[in-house]
Design a protein around this motif. Structure first.
Motif, short mmCIF file in Angstrom:
data_model
loop_
_atom_site.label_atom_id
_atom_site.label_comp_id
_atom_site.label_asym_id
_atom_site.label_seq_id
_atom_site.Cartn_x
_atom_site.Cartn_y
_atom_site.Cartn_z
N GLY A 100 52.37 32.57 -51.34
CA GLY A 100 51.24 33.53 -50.81
C GLY A 100 49.95 33.26 -51.68
N PRO A 101 49.00 34.13 -51.15
CA PRO A 101 47.78 34.39 -51.85
C PRO A 101 47.91 35.11 -53.04
CG PRO A 101 47.63 35.62 -50.02
CD PRO A 101 48.82 34.86 -49.84
N LEU A 102 47.26 34.85 -54.18
CA LEU A 102 47.14 35.88 -55.42
C LEU A 102 46.70 37.04 -54.87
CD1 LEU A 102 45.86 33.18 -57.93
CD2 LEU A 102 48.13 34.02 -57.83
N LEU A 103 47.20 37.95 -55.67
CA LEU A 103 46.73 39.47 -55.79
C LEU A 103 45.29 39.47 -56.51
CD1 LEU A 103 49.93 41.20 -57.29
CD2 LEU A 103 49.11 41.28 -54.87
N GLY A 104 44.42 40.08 -56.04
CA GLY A 104 43.00 40.48 -56.54
C GLY A 104 42.21 39.17 -56.08
N ALA A 105 42.62 38.26 -55.25
CA ALA A 105 41.80 37.09 -54.82
C ALA A 105 41.78 36.81 -53.30
CB ALA A 105 42.72 35.66 -55.22
N ASP A 106 42.56 36.10 -52.62
CA ASP A 106 42.30 36.41 -50.93
C ASP A 106 42.76 37.45 -50.28
OD1 ASP A 106 40.93 33.99 -51.31
OD2 ASP A 106 42.80 32.89 -50.87
N GLY A 107 44.04 38.00 -50.86
CA GLY A 107 44.57 39.31 -50.37
C GLY A 107 45.51 38.94 -49.38
N PRO A 108 45.97 40.17 -48.51
CA PRO A 108 46.85 39.93 -47.36
C PRO A 108 46.39 39.54 -46.30
CG PRO A 108 45.99 42.30 -47.65
CD PRO A 108 45.54 41.47 -48.84
N PRO A 109 47.14 39.06 -45.43
CA PRO A 109 48.76 39.42 -45.34
C PRO A 109 49.58 38.48 -46.21
CG PRO A 109 48.21 38.09 -43.53
CD PRO A 109 46.94 38.26 -44.20
N PHE A 110 50.69 38.95 -46.81
CA PHE A 110 51.47 38.16 -47.69
C PHE A 110 52.70 37.80 -47.13
CE2 PHE A 110 48.91 40.91 -50.40
CZ PHE A 110 48.39 40.10 -51.37
N PRO A 111 53.06 36.52 -47.29
CA PRO A 111 54.45 36.08 -46.72
C PRO A 111 55.55 37.01 -46.87
CG PRO A 111 53.22 34.20 -47.54
CD PRO A 111 52.54 35.55 -47.99
N SER A 112 56.36 37.25 -45.79
CA SER A 112 57.75 38.02 -46.07
C SER A 112 58.55 37.87 -45.36
CB SER A 112 57.16 39.83 -45.80
OG SER A 112 56.59 39.81 -44.43
N ASP A 113 59.78 38.36 -45.48
CA ASP A 113 61.11 37.93 -44.58
C ASP A 113 62.19 38.72 -44.97
OD1 ASP A 113 62.50 36.74 -42.54
OD2 ASP A 113 62.00 34.71 -43.17
N THR A 114 63.19 38.92 -43.85
CA THR A 114 64.45 39.65 -44.16
C THR A 114 65.45 38.98 -44.02
OG1 THR A 114 62.97 41.75 -43.29
CG2 THR A 114 65.51 41.92 -43.36
N TYR A 115 66.57 39.07 -44.84
CA TYR A 115 67.79 38.32 -45.04
C TYR A 115 68.62 39.35 -44.87
CZ TYR A 115 65.14 34.19 -45.86
OH TYR A 115 64.22 32.87 -45.61
N THR A 116 70.13 38.89 -44.48
CA THR A 116 71.32 39.47 -44.74
C THR A 116 72.03 38.89 -45.66
OG1 THR A 116 71.02 40.61 -42.52
CG2 THR A 116 73.09 40.57 -43.52
N LEU A 117 72.46 39.46 -46.67
CA LEU A 117 73.16 38.65 -47.76
C LEU A 117 74.61 39.17 -47.60
CD1 LEU A 117 70.73 38.76 -50.83
CD2 LEU A 117 70.63 37.15 -49.17
N GLN A 118 75.31 38.17 -47.99
CA GLN A 118 76.84 38.19 -48.35
C GLN A 118 77.09 38.76 -49.57
OE1 GLN A 118 79.09 34.83 -47.22
NE2 GLN A 118 78.14 34.42 -45.60
N PRO A 119 78.09 39.59 -49.83
CA PRO A 119 78.41 39.98 -51.14
C PRO A 119 78.58 38.77 -52.16
CG PRO A 119 79.68 41.28 -49.80
CD PRO A 119 78.91 40.27 -48.81
N GLY A 120 77.92 38.88 -53.40
CA GLY A 120 78.12 37.93 -54.24
C GLY A 120 76.86 36.80 -54.25
N SER A 121 76.25 36.78 -53.46
CA SER A 121 74.97 35.95 -53.40
C SER A 121 74.00 36.51 -54.54
CB SER A 121 74.08 36.41 -52.13
OG SER A 121 75.00 36.22 -50.81
N THR A 122 73.16 35.33 -54.80
CA THR A 122 72.50 35.44 -56.14
C THR A 122 70.96 35.38 -56.14
OG1 THR A 122 74.24 34.48 -57.51
CG2 THR A 122 72.10 34.68 -58.45
N ILE A 123 70.03 36.28 -56.18
CA ILE A 123 68.90 35.96 -55.93
C ILE A 123 68.12 35.69 -57.32
CG2 ILE A 123 66.69 37.52 -55.39
CD1 ILE A 123 68.47 39.40 -54.08
N CYS A 124 67.15 34.95 -57.37
CA CYS A 124 66.62 34.15 -58.74
C CYS A 124 65.18 34.58 -58.68
CB CYS A 124 67.09 32.58 -58.94
SG CYS A 124 68.82 32.27 -58.94
N LEU A 125 64.51 35.07 -59.62
CA LEU A 125 63.26 35.10 -59.53
C LEU A 125 62.74 34.77 -60.82
CD1 LEU A 125 62.65 38.82 -58.13
CD2 LEU A 125 62.49 36.96 -57.05
N ALA A 126 61.29 34.31 -61.04
CA ALA A 126 60.50 33.88 -62.08
C ALA A 126 59.13 33.99 -61.90
CB ALA A 126 61.13 32.45 -62.83
#
Length: 686
Positions: A476-502
């Protein structure tokens, strides 16, 4: 009218009229040549020396600078190399022979020496040489002039040294490097040896605690330079007690007479490094006895040199303090909050470096056992970027407490980044901030995951079956630059799923899919192992967050579908009381009944079906929430004494640990949290 032969003052006669080749006037007085020659040799301050064809001195004016007090017998008739050898270093006899042979004059040749009239100081003379010819044009000798330009040359040398000091000192923010640069740039141009000392506070990066009025602080040698012929120099790191810099540091540069009993060094020019009265250190300059002693102008130059050095030392200390603050700001808490352990299992990695890239990640507990996972990075590096990171991180915590959806939260965070941009635009040498940030909100009750992404921060989801989705939401666009709308989505996760952020910079290339899949396609690996594998794929300063999701067990969640009937409130209270009895929940039952009655009554009266009541039990908190399809939210009122209603929500807010409203695509949820009694929560420990 004046005649052509007698032009007015400032006028010029016609060429060829009344004027000779050498500029003689036909009517000049008799004996003018002898009078001019006598004036030049007896009254001029310019040294005049006449040499014959063998370069022997045949005449000179004794009033000239550098020749005063020299007996004629020591000079006349002697070769020029002998006559002036004792006080004219660098006299080039070949140059004089060239002038005699070619007739081309040489001008402004600098010669150094110690004239007999001032043997303790070196003088600099600007010399010129011209060939003498007779009436037939034959060379008969050389005339040399000499002008004492010592003060001019020394002034220019001081300016050159001061320029070198400003160019050399301050390139580094290391105090020891600054001290060495000072020693190197001042030897031998200013002194034959130098000793630079700093206080222990400066060497350790702390604020100087002593002033000039406090006397001589304990100084430690930081750098030396020059010749050992001046005297033995102390070793680097040696403590220099009073003596070398005097019993009390001078407020201004001063000459210190050497004590033969305590010091083997000669007279020193001593100056201290001070900033607003605080002592940072001191320097002592020494000169050999064969070198010209220090002059008042040298004291002024030393003041400029030490002022520059003190300013650079202060900049170094300020950088050290800012670096400490930057490191503290980047040291975000690695320990996972206890209230989130039932929802996610988290591992984090961070390899901070000196660049100060404002990277961060957070695990934020939300209402109803939900958890927000955040990773972000400010694009500009440095202390200002870390400060911006701290402000954005604080803003994320505050906005998350409002139960905003991730995409809405990023939109509000973008406004904060724009405000910071406007503020920093007015500051000199500070780049306007922009940042990337990814937010994922996990609900352990429903298994829903809401994601929004600004910038290039890394995001991936690993399912329990080993499949990996590396880009579930586009960049998505940077904060403080182009601005919203920001890409978003909704998921239904099974127990034991792993979310990785960096956290990643905007210009970082995409991670290799194969390496990423190998790192994340092992659902049974601990999150620590997966975090180690991801860290190897990322750059230094990137922050890694790996979270394995969990669902709350059935014995910690209870839900009831409610009819839109006020008479159902009493039955709901009994059902809730029975549930708390089965759970053996240590909570104030009266508070729970009051909160449930208020929330359910408001939903039945003002809400839209379907209406659902839910109880969520956590180790330290019991959450009561009511969901309905209406977008109209209750608000807290402060009723007057005469009002018959309007106090229910105020009473609930007073008795609970917090309450709020969050919106979804299908309506709203009103929640209130009630703290468990201390006796049991202490025994559970999370």
């Amino acid at each position: 009218m004046p005649s052509p032969q007698t032009p007015e003052a400032g006028g010029t006669p016609a060429e060829g009229e009344g004027q000779t080749r050498a500029g003689r006037w036909p009517s000049e007085p008799d004996g003018l040549d002898e009078a001019v020659l006598d004036a030049v040799f007896t009254q001029s301050a310019v040294g005049l020396h006449v040499l014959d064809q063998d370069l022997r001195v045949v005449r000179f004016n004794t009033v000239a600078a550098g020749m005063r007090g020299v007996p004629q017998a020591q000079v006349l008739g002697r070769p020029v190399s002998e006559a002036y050898a004792s006080f004219a270093e660098g006299l080039d006899e070949c140059l004089l022979r060239e002038v005699l042979a070619t007739g081309h004059p040489r001008r402004n040749v600098l010669v150094r020496g110690r004239p007999p009239s001032d043997p303790d100081r070196e003088h600099i003379f600007s010399t010129s040489a011209f060939r003498l010819t007779d009436r037939h044009g034959r060379a008969i000798g050389v005339v040399a002039t000499a002008v004492d330009v010592t003060q001019r040359e020394r002034a220019e040398a001081r300016l050159r040294l001061l320029h070198a000091v400003r160019e050399r000192i301050g390139r580094s923010l290391d105090v020891l490097r600054i001290a060495r640069d000072l020693a190197e740039v001042t030897v031998p141009e200013f002194a034959d040896s130098v000793v630079v000392a700093l206080t222990d506070d400066v060497l350790s990066g702390e604020d100087p605690g002593l002033s000039v009025r406090s006397g001589v602080p304990v100084l430690r040698c930081a750098a030396t330079g020059g010749s050992d012929r001046v005297g033995p120099l102390p070793g680097v790191g040696t403590i220099l007690l009073p003596g070398l810099f005097g019993e009390r540091l001078p407020g201004e540069p001063a000459l210190l007479r050497a004590d033969p009993d305590t010091s083997a060094l000669p007279e020193a020019l001593v100056a201290s490094f001070t900033v607003r009265g605080a002592v940072l250190g001191a320097v002592a300059f020494h000169r050999l006895p064969t070198t010209s002693p220090f002059e008042p102008e040298d004291l002024a130059l030393a003041a400029d040199i030490t002022a520059r050095t003190a300013a650079c030392l202060e900049n170094s200390l300020r950088f050290s303090r800012e670096h400490i603050v930057m490191t503290a700001l980047q040291s975000w808490p690695r320990k996972q909050p206890e209230t989130t352990r039932k929802a996610v299992e988290v591992s984090q990695r961070h390899r901070p470096e000196d660049s100060g890239a404002g990277s961060w990640c957070d695990v934020i507990p939300l209402s109803s056992a939900r958890v927000a996972l955040v990773a972000g990075r400010v694009e500009q590096a440095g202390v200002s970027a870390v400060a911006t990171m701290s402000q954005l991180r604080t803003a994320v915590h505050m906005l998350a407490a409002l139960d905003l959806e991730p995409r809405e939260l990023l939109a509000r965070l973008h406004l904060t980044a724009r405000r910071l941009t406007r503020e920093q635009r007015e500051l000199p040498d500070v780049e306007e901030p922009s940042a990337g940030c990814t937010i994922a909100v996990h609900d352990p009750v429903s298994g829903m995951l809401d994601i929004a992404r600004a910038g290039n921060c890394f995001l991936a989801i690993a399912c329990p079956d080993g499949s990996v989705e590396p880009e579930p939401v586009p960049v998505g666009p940077l904060l403080g630059a182009d601005g919203p709308p920001f890409p978003s989505d909704t998921y239904t996760l099974q127990p034991g799923s792993t979310i990785c952020l960096a956290s990643r910079s905007a210009g970082a290339p995409p991670l290799p899919v194969e390496a990423l899949t190998r790192a994340l396609s092992h659902p049974k690996h601990p999150t620590e192992t997966m975090a180690d594998a991801l860290e190897g794929l990322l750059d230094p300063e990137d922050v890694v967050l790996v979270a394995r999701t969990q669902h709350l067990p059935d014995d910690q969640v209870a839900a009831w579908d409610l009819p839109k009937d006020p008479a159902a409130v009493a039955g709901v209270r009994r059902q809730v009381d029975g549930c708390l009895e089965r759970w053996a929940t240590p909570v104030d039952r009266f508070t729970v009944e009051l909160v449930v009655s208020e929330l359910v009554t408001n939903a039945i009266r003002y809400g839209t079906p379907p209406i659902v009541l839910r109880l969520i039990r956590q180790p330290h908190l019991l959450t009561c929430e009511v969901e309905d399809a209406s977008m109209t939210a209750p608000y807290l009122r402060h009723a007057r004494e005469s009002d018959e209603g309007g106090r229910g929500l105020y009473i609930c807010a007073s008795l609970t640990d917090g309450w709020g409203v969050r919106y979804t695509a299908h309506g709203k949820t009103v929640w209130a949290g009630i703290g468990l009694l201390q006796s049991e929560t202490a025994g559970q420990g999370g």
